[in-house]
Write a protein that holds these residues in place. Structure first.
Motif, PDB file in Angstrom:
ATOM      1  N   CYS A  89     -10.010  -3.089  -2.452  1.00 42.87           N
ATOM      2  CA  CYS A  89     -10.143  -2.495  -1.127  1.00 42.87           C
ATOM      3  C   CYS A  89     -10.212  -0.971  -1.211  1.00 42.87           C
ATOM      4  O   CYS A  89     -10.995  -0.315  -0.512  1.00 42.87           O
ATOM      5  CB  CYS A  89      -8.960  -2.908  -0.234  1.00 42.87           C
ATOM      6  SG  CYS A  89      -8.981  -4.659   0.180  1.00 42.87           S
ATOM      7  N   LYS A  90      -9.364  -0.420  -2.072  1.00 49.40           N
ATOM      8  CA  LYS A  90      -9.349   1.036  -2.229  1.00 49.40           C
ATOM      9  C   LYS A  90     -10.686   1.541  -2.736  1.00 49.40           C
ATOM     10  O   LYS A  90     -11.259   2.508  -2.211  1.00 49.40           O
ATOM     11  CB  LYS A  90      -8.227   1.429  -3.187  1.00 49.40           C
ATOM     12  CG  LYS A  90      -8.157   2.930  -3.471  1.00 49.40           C
ATOM     13  CD  LYS A  90      -7.052   3.237  -4.460  1.00 49.40           C
ATOM     14  CE  LYS A  90      -7.016   4.729  -4.811  1.00 49.40           C
ATOM     15  NZ  LYS A  90      -5.991   5.019  -5.815  1.00 49.40           N
ATOM     16  N   ASN A  97      -5.834  -5.079  -3.328  1.00 51.77           N
ATOM     17  CA  ASN A  97      -5.654  -3.707  -2.852  1.00 51.77           C
ATOM     18  C   ASN A  97      -6.510  -2.729  -3.643  1.00 51.77           C
ATOM     19  O   ASN A  97      -7.078  -1.787  -3.091  1.00 51.77           O
ATOM     20  CB  ASN A  97      -4.184  -3.299  -2.956  1.00 51.77           C
ATOM     21  CG  ASN A  97      -3.331  -4.021  -1.945  1.00 51.77           C
ATOM     22  OD1 ASN A  97      -3.847  -4.541  -0.955  1.00 51.77           O
ATOM     23  ND2 ASN A  97      -2.030  -4.073  -2.176  1.00 51.77           N
ATOM     24  N   ARG A  98      -6.567  -2.940  -4.956  1.00 53.24           N
ATOM     25  CA  ARG A  98      -7.383  -2.028  -5.780  1.00 53.24           C
ATOM     26  C   ARG A  98      -8.860  -2.110  -5.358  1.00 53.24           C
ATOM     27  O   ARG A  98      -9.536  -1.097  -5.214  1.00 53.24           O
ATOM     28  CB  ARG A  98      -7.235  -2.391  -7.259  1.00 53.24           C
ATOM     29  CG  ARG A  98      -8.128  -1.547  -8.191  1.00 53.24           C
ATOM     30  CD  ARG A  98      -8.003  -1.980  -9.628  1.00 53.24           C
ATOM     31  NE  ARG A  98      -6.706  -1.619 -10.183  1.00 53.24           N
ATOM     32  CZ  ARG A  98      -6.421  -0.444 -10.707  1.00 53.24           C
ATOM     33  NH1 ARG A  98      -7.343   0.493 -10.741  1.00 53.24           N
ATOM     34  NH2 ARG A  98      -5.226  -0.189 -11.195  1.00 53.24           N
ATOM     35  N   GLU A 133       0.857  -1.185   0.000  1.00 52.94           N
ATOM     36  CA  GLU A 133       0.000   0.000   0.000  1.00 52.94           C
ATOM     37  C   GLU A 133       0.898   1.242   0.000  1.00 52.94           C
ATOM     38  O   GLU A 133       1.693   1.435  -0.904  1.00 52.94           O
ATOM     39  CB  GLU A 133      -0.955  -0.041   1.195  1.00 52.94           C
ATOM     40  CG  GLU A 133      -1.991  -1.143   1.064  1.00 52.94           C
ATOM     41  CD  GLU A 133      -3.038  -1.109   2.162  1.00 52.94           C
ATOM     42  OE1 GLU A 133      -3.949  -1.934   2.081  1.00 52.94           O
ATOM     43  OE2 GLU A 133      -2.938  -0.283   3.080  1.00 52.94           O
ATOM     44  N   GLU A 134       0.845   2.080   1.008  1.00 53.46           N
ATOM     45  CA  GLU A 134       1.636   3.306   1.004  1.00 53.46           C
ATOM     46  C   GLU A 134       2.773   3.254   2.020  1.00 53.46           C
ATOM     47  O   GLU A 134       3.337   4.283   2.383  1.00 53.46           O
ATOM     48  CB  GLU A 134       0.727   4.511   1.303  1.00 53.46           C
ATOM     49  CG  GLU A 134      -0.326   4.734   0.235  1.00 53.46           C
ATOM     50  CD  GLU A 134      -1.220   5.926   0.531  1.00 53.46           C
ATOM     51  OE1 GLU A 134      -2.078   6.194  -0.289  1.00 53.46           O
ATOM     52  OE2 GLU A 134      -1.021   6.573   1.565  1.00 53.46           O
ATOM     53  N   SER A 152     -13.660  10.103  -7.602  1.00 56.00           N
ATOM     54  CA  SER A 152     -13.734   8.643  -7.667  1.00 56.00           C
ATOM     55  C   SER A 152     -14.657   8.159  -8.777  1.00 56.00           C
ATOM     56  O   SER A 152     -15.043   6.994  -8.814  1.00 56.00           O
ATOM     57  CB  SER A 152     -14.218   8.097  -6.323  1.00 56.00           C
ATOM     58  OG  SER A 152     -15.478   8.638  -5.992  1.00 56.00           O
TER      59      SER A 152
END
Length: 914
Positions: free
Chosen positions: A263-264, A260-261, A142-143, A348
């Protein structure tokens, strides 16, 4: 090194190296590090067909150290020295250290001589630096990256496993379940996780180490007994070993990236839903408060007393000071939340948010306008009612005073007029009675003005709707009826006296003269006493000065009045002298009047006593008016400073919001400095509120020293706070848009310059025609005529250019663009909406197709996904979010429990319903 520059690397490495030198003081940790670092080095050196046995001895000549760096970096180092002398060894080690430094690593207290000398502490520190740089630093989840990224990766992978709680790289791994969970997550067939026990750490650790070495090609870098027997295992050894698991399982990174995508995207959707719920609740609460408050402000039912009306005024002050300001903040926050939500939805790629019916920002503004309209009229009504009640109290007191004086005067007059004394009187007595009656008529005429004044005051009290008007009217009617009866009785007695006047010839002229002069003088004294005791109400110094001047004029007449008193007393003294001289039987009384010298002297003394009291009352009132004037000047001086200051700040904020000086962060910093300076100005507003309260408590209703009222200052202050908050929110949204869309500062400046050019009224918004002109200036053709020339190109060339860029639009296309930038159809385009549109033309965002492709990766290229796959690849809360909203998959290849991730992906972007 893509995510970090050398300075960031140095900042991270420096504390690790300092901590390393302290940790090596513990023999247990040093033992763990020797084994782990040796195994790690051999896992790479064996690729070159060699290995080390003793970590501090085998690196002394620098040859294997250089070889290790070449293997793990994939780069060639400088040619090593093959000599056996110390200088050759130092040269080789320096080449290795220089190579490490060239990768942005700062080596602290590690020198080639110490490595050549076999310093175990320095050698382990150097190997840990190499592991950090080449095995851990590039880990990114992630970050986060490096140590934090590796820890987050472990937490994410072990989250579904009970009894596993990874919080660090030492005691969290002592029971061995963490290592087993990592292996089972990626290779479930290698370990039967259900049979493991938390109370058997040795078995757990040995199982994990053996499986990793046998099936995952990860060498055994740790001893289970060392870990269990140490209160706090060595963090570097654990990190080194865990990083090997990370690299061994890096092949699963693709699925994790896909998760992750998702989840984002789901996190954005959940956040937006919460913002929508918060907006609806805040809007509903604010509208309900307005609905309850307006009827209270519209209630104009008057009170009967000054105390009750002043309590209403105090309640209104509390409303303005305590109850309304928080609601002003809520209204401002509501608009900010609405703008932020719309910005996030646009960023978004979600549909615009439409609040429930009646809860739009425009509905709240309309309701707020009705509230302020009612509020404005309510305060004015309160002040008018207070003035009216003040006037009524004064008139009522004046009515009671005059009525009491008149009733005291008329007491017994009817009985006196009805006497038949003239029937048995002598001629002289008849003459006396006639003259006495003439004096009474003169007195009666003198009282006519007082009766008219009483009636006029009663009429005014009725017109002003005095609450006790019935009792006033009854008393006034009684006085008028009595006055009419007195007039009739007076006329009747005169007629009777005149019939007998011919029989009566003698009259005492002195008594008559006394009566004629004493009656008006007595009336004058009564009027003087009434005036001296009369209450007064003034609001300015000029008015009290006028009363003072009139009082001084009255005092100037007192010497002449005293002469008249002495003259009247002289007449009475002469009568007494005549009576004594001629032995006249007068029974000691004046038949023409009831006014005695003692009464005249008593009233005269009373007048003399009332004069200094009147002087004192006027002096006190003059001082009060001077105090009120000081309050006016004090309020005016502050208001004349604060009012222009608020206007100046409003203009400065407007200039900042449209100018292009510096970056958006500079503008935001400048605006926040302005906001801080404005908030720091609040004590002056509070001080002015205090002065205003003193003015109202002193019942001061006008102020010639300023054109600003407290209401002007309050409204200006509230507008200033709202404007700075709204402007800061707009700049924050511009930063959010810029960062999310990847817009450069030059593009932002170009967009702002074009927007400002066409915003000719500096309102911060563009009308439809201004917006159309702005688009044309940026290269958009929105005219109806497809052959219209633009710029210096000819028609065909320019049209071909526009078509190739996709910007050839007619009115229908312009209407579509307006629906995007003005979803609420307000008829104007804000700069934020303008930026959103321009960034949408040049930047890419997540789309439904991208989310669909991510789900397909998690599903193993199937057209559906199962509950188990969602729970395995996604965090628990977001996995359950998908399971609750995904429809069952009904395709020909469906299996029991299959879910349709395609319709779910399109619904996230408003292309279908969830």
């Amino acid at each position: 090194m893509d995510h970090y520059d050398s300075q960031q690397t140095n900042d991270y490495m420096q504390p690790e190296e300092d901590w390393d030198r302290d940790m090596l003081l513990d023999p247990a940790w040093e033992k763990q590090q020797r084994k782990t670092f040796t195994a790690w080095c051999n896992s790479h050196l064996r690729k070159a067909g060699t290995q080390i046995e003793n970590i501090e001895e085998d690196f002394r000549d620098g040859l294997k150290l250089m070889l290790l760096l070449e293997v793990i970096s994939g780069e060639r180092l400088a040619k090593p020295e093959r000599g056996k002398m110390r200088v050759h060894k130092i040269s080789n080690v320096n080449k290795a250290l220089d190579f490490i430094a060239s990768k942005g690593v700062k080596l602290v207290s590690i020198g080639a001589e110490e490595i050549v000398d076999g310093n175990a502490k320095m050698t382990l520190g150097m190997i840990w630096t190499i592991i950090l740089r080449f095995a851990i630093q590039d880990i990114s989840v992630e970050e986060t990256s490096a140590k934090e990224g590796l820890l987050l990766w472990c937490q994410r992978k072990t989250a579904p496993y009970k009894n596993v709680n990874i919080q660090n790289f030492h005691i969290s791994w002592k029971d061995g379940l963490g290592f087993c969970a990592l292996i089972h997550r990626h290779r479930p067939e290698l370990i039967d996780y259900g049979k493991l026990r938390k109370d058997d750490p040795l078995t757990n650790l040995n199982t994990a180490f053996d499986v990793a070495e046998k099936y995952l090609d990860i060498p055994k870098m740790l001893d289970a007994e060392d870990i269990v027997g140490t209160a706090r295992p060595d963090e570097k050894a654990i990190m080194t070993y865990v990083s090997s698991f990370y690299h061994a399982f890096s092949g699963a990174q693709k699925a994790e990236t896909a998760a992750n995508r998702i989840c984002k995207v789901l996190a954005v959707n959940q956040e937006n839903e919460q913002l929508m719920e918060d907006y609806e609740k805040l809007a509903s609460d604010l509208l309900e408060w307005i609905r309850r408050t307006i009827p209270w402000l519209e209630n104009r039912a008057p009170e009967n007393t000054m105390q009750a009306m002043q309590q209403k005024l105090e309640d209104f002050r509390d409303y303005r000071r305590l109850h309304k300001p928080p609601k002003v903040q809520e209204k401002c926050q509501l608009e900010i939340n609405f703008n932020t939500l719309q910005t996030k939805l646009r960023l978004s790629n979600r549909p615009a948010f439409m609040p429930s019916e009646g809860r739009m920002v425009s509905d709240i503004n309309n309701a707020w306008g009705c509230l302020e309209q009612a509020e404005k009229g309510y305060e004015e009504w309160l002040l008018n009612e207070i003035r009216r009640l003040e006037r009524l109290d004064h008139l009522a007191e004046k009515f009671r005073q005059k009525a009491s004086i008149h009733e005291a005067w008329t007491d017994g007059k009817e009985a006196m007029l009805q006497q038949k004394d003239y029937e048995t009187a002598t001629l002289s007595e008849i003459k006396a009675l006639l003259k006495k009656h003439e004096a009474f008529e003169s007195d009666l005429a003198a009282h006519q003005d007082r009766v008219e004044q009483i009636a006029a005051i009663a009429q005014e009290l009725n017109e002003l709707d005095y609450y006790d008007s019935p009792s006033v009217n009854a008393r006034c009617q009684k006085i008028c009826d009595q006055w009419d009866n007195l007039g009739a009785l007076t006329q009747k007695r005169r007629e009777a006296l005149e019939r007998t006047e011919k029989l009566l010839e003698t009259i005492d002229q002195l008594y008559l003269e006394y009566a004629k002069r004493a009656a008006p003088f007595n009336n004058w004294m009564e009027g003087a006493m009434e005036d001296l005791q009369d209450t007064f109400i003034v609001h300015t110094i000029e008015e009290i000065q006028g009363l003072t001047t009139a009082h001084e004029q009255f005092k100037a007449t007192l010497p002449d009045a005293d002469k008249e008193r002495l003259a009247i007393l002289g007449i009475h003294n002469e009568v007494s002298k005549i009576v004594q001289t001629y032995h006249v039987n007068m029974a000691g009384t004046n038949p023409y009047t009831t006014i005695t010298p003692q009464e005249i002297n008593g009233k005269w003394d009373h007048v003399r006593q009332l004069v200094p009291r009147r002087d004192q009352a006027l002096t006190e009132e003059h001082a009060r008016q001077q105090h009120n004037e000081r309050l006016r000047k004090q309020f005016g001086a502050q208001a004349n400073v604060i009012g222009p200051w608020i206007q100046t700040k409003m203009e400065e904020i407007g200039r900042i919001s449209i100018e292009m000086h510096g970056t958006l962060e500079d503008q935001l910093s400048h605006l926040r400095q302005y906001e801080k300076s404005i908030i720091n100005y609040k004590p002056k507003i509070d001080q002015l509120e205090g002065d205003h309260q003193l003015i109202q408590e002193a019942l001061i209703f006008d102020n010639k020293h300023t054109n600003y009222t407290m209401e002007h200052i309050r409204v200006g202050w509230e507008q200033l706070l709202t404007t700075i908050a709204r402007t800061i929110n707009e700049v924050e949204n511009q930063i959010l848009t810029r960062d999310a869309k990847g817009i450069s500062q030059e593009q932002m400046n170009e967009f702002r310059a074009s927007f400002n050019h066409f915003d000719r009224d500096h309102s911060g918004t563009l009308g439809p025609e201004e917006f159309k002109a702005c688009l044309i200036s940026l290269g958009y053709d929105i005219a109806n005529d497809p052959q219209k020339k633009t710029g210096m190109m000819d028609t065909d060339d320019f049209r071909a250019c526009l078509i190739s860029m996709g910007y050839n639009m007619g009115e229908a296309e312009f209407a579509r663009i307006m629906s995007i930038v003005d979803p609420n159809r307000l008829g104007v385009v804000t700069f934020q909406a303008f930026i959103d549109f321009m960034s949408r033309e040049t930047a890419d965002t997540d789309t439904a197709d991208q989310v669909m492709a991510s789900f397909k990766i998690l599903a193993g290229d199937k057209n559906y996904i199962t509950v188990d796959e969602l729970r395995r690849e996604l965090p628990p809360d977001q996995a359950e979010y998908c399971i609750a909203r995904m429809a069952p998959y009904t395709g020909p290849d469906a299996v029991p429990g299959a879910l349709d991730y395609m319709s779910f992906s399109t619904a996230l972007y408003g292309e279908s319903d969830l």
